[in-house]
Design an enzyme around this catalytic site. Structure first.
Site, PDB file in Angstrom:
ATOM      1  N   CYS A 105      18.689 -10.173  32.343  1.00  0.00           N
ATOM      2  CA  CYS A 105      18.064  -9.246  33.288  1.00  0.00           C
ATOM      3  C   CYS A 105      17.936  -7.868  32.659  1.00  0.00           C
ATOM      4  O   CYS A 105      18.373  -7.637  31.533  1.00  0.00           O
ATOM      5  CB  CYS A 105      18.857  -9.166  34.593  1.00  0.00           C
ATOM      6  SG  CYS A 105      20.437  -8.318  34.396  1.00  0.00           S
ATOM      7  N   ASP A 139     -10.343  15.320   9.863  1.00  0.00           N
ATOM      8  CA  ASP A 139     -10.076  15.175  11.303  1.00  0.00           C
ATOM      9  C   ASP A 139      -8.581  15.081  11.607  1.00  0.00           C
ATOM     10  O   ASP A 139      -8.192  15.105  12.776  1.00  0.00           O
ATOM     11  CB  ASP A 139     -10.756  13.919  11.852  1.00  0.00           C
ATOM     12  CG  ASP A 139     -12.263  13.944  11.677  1.00  0.00           C
ATOM     13  OD1 ASP A 139     -12.858  15.011  11.925  1.00  0.00           O
ATOM     14  OD2 ASP A 139     -12.831  12.916  11.290  1.00  0.00           O
ATOM     15  N   ASP A 186     -12.575  10.054  11.922  1.00  0.00           N
ATOM     16  CA  ASP A 186     -12.375   9.007  10.913  1.00  0.00           C
ATOM     17  C   ASP A 186     -12.057   9.543   9.526  1.00  0.00           C
ATOM     18  O   ASP A 186     -11.929   8.772   8.587  1.00  0.00           O
ATOM     19  CB  ASP A 186     -13.623   8.119  10.827  1.00  0.00           C
ATOM     20  CG  ASP A 186     -14.798   8.845  10.163  1.00  0.00           C
ATOM     21  OD1 ASP A 186     -14.851  10.083  10.252  1.00  0.00           O
ATOM     22  OD2 ASP A 186     -15.646   8.159   9.561  1.00  0.00           O
ATOM     23  N   ASP A 189     -15.925  13.480  16.498  1.00  0.00           N
ATOM     24  CA  ASP A 189     -16.432  13.870  15.186  1.00  0.00           C
ATOM     25  C   ASP A 189     -17.822  13.244  15.046  1.00  0.00           C
ATOM     26  O   ASP A 189     -18.138  12.261  15.719  1.00  0.00           O
ATOM     27  CB  ASP A 189     -15.484  13.338  14.106  1.00  0.00           C
ATOM     28  CG  ASP A 189     -16.028  13.533  12.710  1.00  0.00           C
ATOM     29  OD1 ASP A 189     -16.426  14.662  12.393  1.00  0.00           O
ATOM     30  OD2 ASP A 189     -16.072  12.548  11.955  1.00  0.00           O
TER      31      ASP A 189
END
Length: 733
Positions: free
Chosen positions: A13, A625, A621, A423
């Site tokens: 549990c 960034d 990407d 971007d």
């Protein structure tokens, strides 16, 4: 510091999970530990100078549980799980085979006398001491460590009812002499065990379904490979492969490891990674990924990443880590679970005492039934399963749809996003730019300059650099060696050959070197036409200007439209020139945009949005960034971007399709809604169930809950939470 996720055995549990978590966190050298009850796993971060996995295993064993730290942990755990499930199924069937006649006898021969009582004792004993033996063993383990869990409640309630009934069977005169009828409650003990076992069996099956996505991913990994040694092919386990090994792949086979094609060619179905349904042609020098499916051709590959280093293995590991992580909302349930059982035991004792105080000795049977019902109906499992089961299904479903979510925090936070910053290059555009125009300013022989530019741009990860590399091809010249190289983030690249400096980059970089801006005329004209430009020069001399086109992805238009329909504000940031930014923003109907921004400026832009009270998701990407991604509330990387962007990001869109972003946000909202529903019902169940079991309705309507039905309600609460979580699998995103 080392971080591992290992299976935990013998948890029954959410309180067990809390006990393991607390015990491991107390070990010197452990900085963090999280136990996921739904996946039965421990994620622990520790310093190997102070503690080893073997010592952690000993600690967990001392608490009454166990860890699987061996190499083949998944296989061992799956084997043990199947063995445990079969035994549980057998015990559940046996318990019901005995409990049904027990129930029939108790209802039809309620006052049958001593013989009936002895028959019921014979039927109840195997249910308790064989079918339900695990409850008593686990309760004893907990008692030895001065803790308690759900097994404690079941063991206490059934043993109290059984021992009281046994006493009344052997010494009925004790109560008769006092004017009280000696009732027996064997059917309550037997049916409690039967219902709880049935509930646990259903819960186990449902929990296995929550991890079906990770099992599908793991099923994509082949078990063996065809290794080539001394010209001879032989089948070997993939675990034995090493980088640089040569592996033969036949038609229709799954590729066993990441590698480079060295002989032959074929079309490969990479849809499981990229989501693209069309097979990709692979020839000499092309990269292939483990788990992808070879079509009709045959080829030999050279292994580059094996075992846990393959792209597929990393995806599996990321999904497992995410499923094992805890959302902030789960911490509340964990805290409640830790104190839940002792509180319930206190309420049960108080119920017993209050009944006796109100009714005296004549109410002893009522007091006992009410106290047992309180113990049985209270179940911390529903609380413990509410969050992790929903997270496991949600994160697994995301992975099946080519969305990698790094942790539960990201999934929970994604639903709060009301502003998305995108971007441009590689995110909104195809990220496969092509050179459309070139202007050579230098009028002499440019063969050497082309080679220098090619060498320079090959070192850059920017998509525009890739376009120039493809455009130049392979000019014949004597290779030049750069004595230094620097990537100026947001501007371009520079390098030195002997004492001569070369550079290639944006207009911002060009203006640092070129004072006569009339030389930039062609580039400025192309920018006004919406094209990107790259300037190439040596020292203070401009050598060439390239115009590059990077078309907008078809999916970007729909993605921006869907984000807006969901009430999300869309922004675009780009290091490209303003004219290009205006052109792209106009085409996609993006009202908020900034051009010629450096990495620091991207981060500041997001900070500014956050000060306005917006919850910001940044999608990018590239290396430029990474600062903005780290600053955002939720960071999203495109799967075909740079490694650093994906490392920083909380969410990765594997196939770089921006349409996955609104799907991810929708899935986050669905998952969080399910979690809230689960927690609501888990809390409400106990808030209503415990007072009813204690007998609060008896003075008004004469209703006293039978422990048997309390056990049925308890079993149903856990199963209902898991089934509610499984609804996510069929929801459309």
């Amino acid at each position: 510091m080392r971080k591992i996720t290992v299976p935990v055995l013998e948890m029954s549990c959410a309180v067990c999970a809390a006990n393991v978590e607390k015990g491991v966190r107390a070990v010197k050298g452990v900085s963090n530990a999280d136990v996921n009850f739904a996946s039965n796993s421990l994620t622990v971060e520790f310093d190997e100078k102070f503690v080893t996995p073997a010592q952690l295993k000993k600690t967990v064993q001392s608490l009454g549980y166990d860890l699987v730290i061996e190499e083949a942990a998944e296989e061992i755990t799956e084997e043990l799980r199947l063995k445990h499930f079969r035994l549980m199924r057998f015990k559940t069937i046996m318990a019901w085979v005995l409990a049904i006649p027990l129930m029939v006898i108790s209802m039809s021969a309620m006052h049958g006398g001593p013989i009936v009582n002895w028959i019921m004792l014979l039927l109840t004993s195997p249910i308790l001491f064989f079918c339900g033996d695990a409850f008593f063993k686990n309760a004893w383990k907990q008692a030895r460590h001065r803790t308690a869990n759900m097994d404690t409640l079941v063991a206490l309630s059934t043993s109290i009812a059984f021992l009281f009934s046994l006493f009344n069977t052997i010494y009925p005169d004790f109560w008769i002499q006092r004017g009280i009828e000696p009732h027996v409650y064997y059917e309550a003990s037997g049916m409690i065990i039967a219902f709880v076992l049935l509930g646990k069996l259903m819960e186990e099956r449902a929990k296995n379904n929550t991890s079906s996505a990770i099992k599908k991913l793991m099923g994509l990994q082949p078990k063996t490979a065809r290794l080539i040694e001394d010209g001879i092919e032989k089948d070997v386990p993939i675990a034995s492969l090493k980088p640089s090994d040569k592996v033969s792949v036949k038609p229709g086979e799954k590729i066993p490891v990441d590698g480079i094609v060295r002989e032959g060619n074929s079309y490969v179905d990479e849809s499981m990674i990229s989501g693209e349904p069309i097979p990709v042609m692979k020839k000499d020098g092309d990269k292939v990924l483990a788990g992808t499916l070879n079509q009709k051709g045959a080829f030999v590959l050279e292994a580059t990443q094996v075992g846990s280093q393959t792209v597929l293995a990393q995806i599996v590991r990321m999904v497992q880590d995410a499923q094992g992580s805890k959302a902030p909302v789960q911490r509340i349930a964990d805290k409640i679970s830790r104190i839940f059982v002792p509180v319930v035991m206190g309420i049960s004792l108080l119920t017993f005492v209050l009944w006796l105080l109100m009714g005296g000795g004549g109410y002893f049977s009522y007091a006992l039934l009410a106290a047992v019902s309180v113990l049985v109906i209270a179940c911390p499992c529903a609380l413990g399963l509410a969050t992790p089961t929903a997270l496991m299904v949600g994160i697994g479903k995301a992975a099946e749809n080519h969305i990698l979510i790094k942790d539960a925090f990201a999934l929970e936070n994604l639903c709060r996003v009301n502003c998305v910053v995108l971007d441009k290059t590689g995110t909104l555009t195809q990220g496969k730019p092509t050179v459309t125009h070139v202007s050579w300013i230098y009028s002499g022989d440019n063969t050497e300059n082309k080679y220098v530019l090619l060498t320079l741009e090959r070192r850059s990860e920017h998509p525009l650099a890739t376009a120039i590399v493809e455009f130049l091809g392979n000019p014949v010249s004597v290779p030049a060696t750069f004595s230094s190289f620097e990537s100026v983030t947001g501007e371009g690249v520079t390098g030195k050959i002997e004492d001569r400096e070369y550079w290639a980059g944006s207009e911002r970089m060009a203006r640092k070197y070129i004072s006569d801006t009339t030389l930039l005329h062609d580039g400025i004209m192309w920018q006004q036409a919406g094209l990107s430009t790259v300037y190439f020069g040596s020292g203070y001399e401009l050598l060439a200007i390239f115009a590059i086109s990077d078309p907008v992805k078809d999916s970007s238009r729909n993605a921006v439209k869907l984000l807006k329909q969901n009430g999300i504000e869309v922004h675009m940031l780009t290091g490209d020139n303003r004219q290009t930014a205006v052109s792209i923003a106009g085409e996609l109907e993006i009202e908020h945009y900034e051009a010629e921004v450096l990495p620091q400026e991207k981060e500041n832009y997001i900070k500014n949005l956050q000060t306005q009270g917006k919850v910001v998701a940044m999608v990018g990407d590239g290396i430029n960034d990474s600062q903005a991604l780290a600053r955002a509330d939720v960071s999203v990387a495109m799967g075909k971007g740079t490694d650093i962007a994906m490392d920083v990001a909380m969410v990765t869109l594997i196939n770089s399709d921006l349409l996955l972003l609104p799907q991810a946000i929708r899935l986050s909202r669905q998952t969080v809604r399910i979690i809230r529903e689960n927690l609501f019902w888990a809390f409400i169940y106990n808030v209503i169930g415990i007072p009813v079991a204690a007998g609060i309705l008896y003075p008004i309507w004469g209703i006293l809950l039978n422990p048997m039905w309390a056990s049925a309600a308890m079993a149903f609460s856990s199963v209902s939470v898991v089934l509610n979580s499984l609804r996510l699998k069929w929801m459309k995103i």
